[in-house]
Design a protein around this motif. Structure first.
Motif, PDB file in Angstrom:
ATOM      1  N   ILE A 105       0.835  -1.199   0.000  1.00 31.93           N
ATOM      2  CA  ILE A 105       0.000   0.000   0.000  1.00 31.93           C
ATOM      3  C   ILE A 105       0.871   1.250   0.000  1.00 31.93           C
ATOM      4  O   ILE A 105       0.582   2.223  -0.700  1.00 31.93           O
ATOM      5  CB  ILE A 105      -0.945  -0.008   1.220  1.00 31.93           C
ATOM      6  N   CYS A 106       1.928   1.225   0.755  1.00 34.06           N
ATOM      7  CA  CYS A 106       2.787   2.415   0.884  1.00 34.06           C
ATOM      8  C   CYS A 106       3.373   2.865  -0.456  1.00 34.06           C
ATOM      9  O   CYS A 106       3.469   4.053  -0.730  1.00 34.06           O
ATOM     10  CB  CYS A 106       3.922   2.147   1.856  1.00 34.06           C
ATOM     11  N   LYS A 107       3.773   1.893  -1.268  1.00 36.56           N
ATOM     12  CA  LYS A 107       4.440   2.203  -2.533  1.00 36.56           C
ATOM     13  C   LYS A 107       3.553   1.977  -3.746  1.00 36.56           C
ATOM     14  O   LYS A 107       3.982   2.177  -4.883  1.00 36.56           O
ATOM     15  CB  LYS A 107       5.722   1.371  -2.674  1.00 36.56           C
ATOM     16  N   GLY A 108       2.318   1.489  -3.516  1.00 32.35           N
ATOM     17  CA  GLY A 108       1.396   1.256  -4.627  1.00 32.35           C
ATOM     18  C   GLY A 108       1.867   0.154  -5.566  1.00 32.35           C
ATOM     19  O   GLY A 108       1.669   0.235  -6.778  1.00 32.35           O
ATOM     20  N   ILE A 109       2.449  -0.889  -5.001  1.00 31.47           N
ATOM     21  CA  ILE A 109       3.002  -1.980  -5.812  1.00 31.47           C
ATOM     22  C   ILE A 109       2.010  -3.138  -5.849  1.00 31.47           C
ATOM     23  O   ILE A 109       1.536  -3.598  -4.810  1.00 31.47           O
ATOM     24  CB  ILE A 109       4.351  -2.456  -5.228  1.00 31.47           C
ATOM     25  N   SER A 169      14.597  -2.371  -6.649  1.00 30.14           N
ATOM     26  CA  SER A 169      14.090  -1.779  -7.882  1.00 30.14           C
ATOM     27  C   SER A 169      12.752  -1.072  -7.715  1.00 30.14           C
ATOM     28  O   SER A 169      12.513  -0.040  -8.343  1.00 30.14           O
ATOM     29  CB  SER A 169      13.982  -2.842  -8.985  1.00 30.14           C
ATOM     30  N   LEU A 170      11.858  -1.606  -6.855  1.00 18.87           N
ATOM     31  CA  LEU A 170      10.517  -1.025  -6.714  1.00 18.87           C
ATOM     32  C   LEU A 170      10.303  -0.274  -5.405  1.00 18.87           C
ATOM     33  O   LEU A 170       9.354   0.479  -5.284  1.00 18.87           O
ATOM     34  CB  LEU A 170       9.451  -2.132  -6.811  1.00 18.87           C
ATOM     35  N   GLY A 171      11.148  -0.541  -4.428  1.00 16.68           N
ATOM     36  CA  GLY A 171      10.929   0.044  -3.102  1.00 16.68           C
ATOM     37  C   GLY A 171       9.984  -0.783  -2.264  1.00 16.68           C
ATOM     38  O   GLY A 171       9.498  -0.336  -1.223  1.00 16.68           O
ATOM     39  N   LEU A 172       9.735  -2.007  -2.698  1.00 21.06           N
ATOM     40  CA  LEU A 172       8.825  -2.918  -2.001  1.00 21.06           C
ATOM     41  C   LEU A 172       9.238  -3.110  -0.543  1.00 21.06           C
ATOM     42  O   LEU A 172      10.388  -3.447  -0.258  1.00 21.06           O
ATOM     43  CB  LEU A 172       8.827  -4.275  -2.729  1.00 21.06           C
ATOM     44  N   GLY A 173       8.314  -2.888   0.364  1.00 20.89           N
ATOM     45  CA  GLY A 173       8.567  -3.116   1.781  1.00 20.89           C
ATOM     46  C   GLY A 173       9.496  -2.111   2.430  1.00 20.89           C
ATOM     47  O   GLY A 173       9.949  -2.337   3.552  1.00 20.89           O
ATOM     48  N   SER A 174       9.743  -1.012   1.778  1.00 13.03           N
ATOM     49  CA  SER A 174      10.742  -0.070   2.289  1.00 13.03           C
ATOM     50  C   SER A 174      10.169   1.046   3.157  1.00 13.03           C
ATOM     51  O   SER A 174      10.896   1.937   3.577  1.00 13.03           O
ATOM     52  CB  SER A 174      11.521   0.537   1.124  1.00 13.03           C
ATOM     53  N   CYS A 175       8.860   0.965   3.438  1.00 10.05           N
ATOM     54  CA  CYS A 175       8.263   2.007   4.281  1.00 10.05           C
ATOM     55  C   CYS A 175       7.853   1.398   5.627  1.00 10.05           C
ATOM     56  O   CYS A 175       8.665   1.308   6.530  1.00 10.05           O
ATOM     57  CB  CYS A 175       7.084   2.644   3.551  1.00 10.05           C
ATOM     58  N   CYS A 176       6.612   0.926   5.753  1.00  9.57           N
ATOM     59  CA  CYS A 176       6.161   0.365   7.036  1.00  9.57           C
ATOM     60  C   CYS A 176       6.574  -1.096   7.206  1.00  9.57           C
ATOM     61  O   CYS A 176       6.654  -1.588   8.322  1.00  9.57           O
ATOM     62  CB  CYS A 176       4.652   0.494   7.182  1.00  9.57           C
ATOM     63  N   GLY A 177       6.784  -1.810   6.095  1.00 10.47           N
ATOM     64  CA  GLY A 177       7.223  -3.202   6.143  1.00 10.47           C
ATOM     65  C   GLY A 177       6.112  -4.222   6.332  1.00 10.47           C
ATOM     66  O   GLY A 177       6.377  -5.422   6.394  1.00 10.47           O
ATOM     67  N   GLN A 178       4.856  -3.786   6.398  1.00  9.56           N
ATOM     68  CA  GLN A 178       3.738  -4.706   6.623  1.00  9.56           C
ATOM     69  C   GLN A 178       3.539  -5.689   5.476  1.00  9.56           C
ATOM     70  O   GLN A 178       2.982  -6.762   5.667  1.00  9.56           O
ATOM     71  CB  GLN A 178       2.439  -3.905   6.847  1.00  9.56           C
TER      72      GLN A 178
END
Ligand code: FES
Length: 70
Positions: free
Chosen positions: A5-9, A31-40
């Protein structure tokens, strides 16, 4: 389906990365930033990556077996 949700992936974004040659969660995270914000999303994303890579390997093995037979 939206995975991060954080990165819209979406799951499609992740699959596209794998079919494009990404071979690990770390590569897709980079490459996408997957999991790089809240990590949920990390746990689900890792499962999705593992499942997709297994399917890709099975597909490749089936294709190679078919090519060897023919
Ligand atoms: S939902 Fe993926 S980092 Fe927050």
């Amino acid at each position: 389906m939206l995975v991060c949700i954080c990165k819209g992936i979406t799951d499609k974004n992740i699959e596209d990365e794998i079919f494009g040659g990404a071979a690990s969660f770390s590569e897709i995270r980079q490459s996408l930033g997957l999991g790089s914000c809240c990590g949920q999303c990390t746990s689900y994303a890792k499962d999705l990556i593992s499942t997709t890579m297994t399917q890709l390997q099975l597909s490749t093995n089936t294709q190679l077996a078919y090519e060897v037979k023919c």
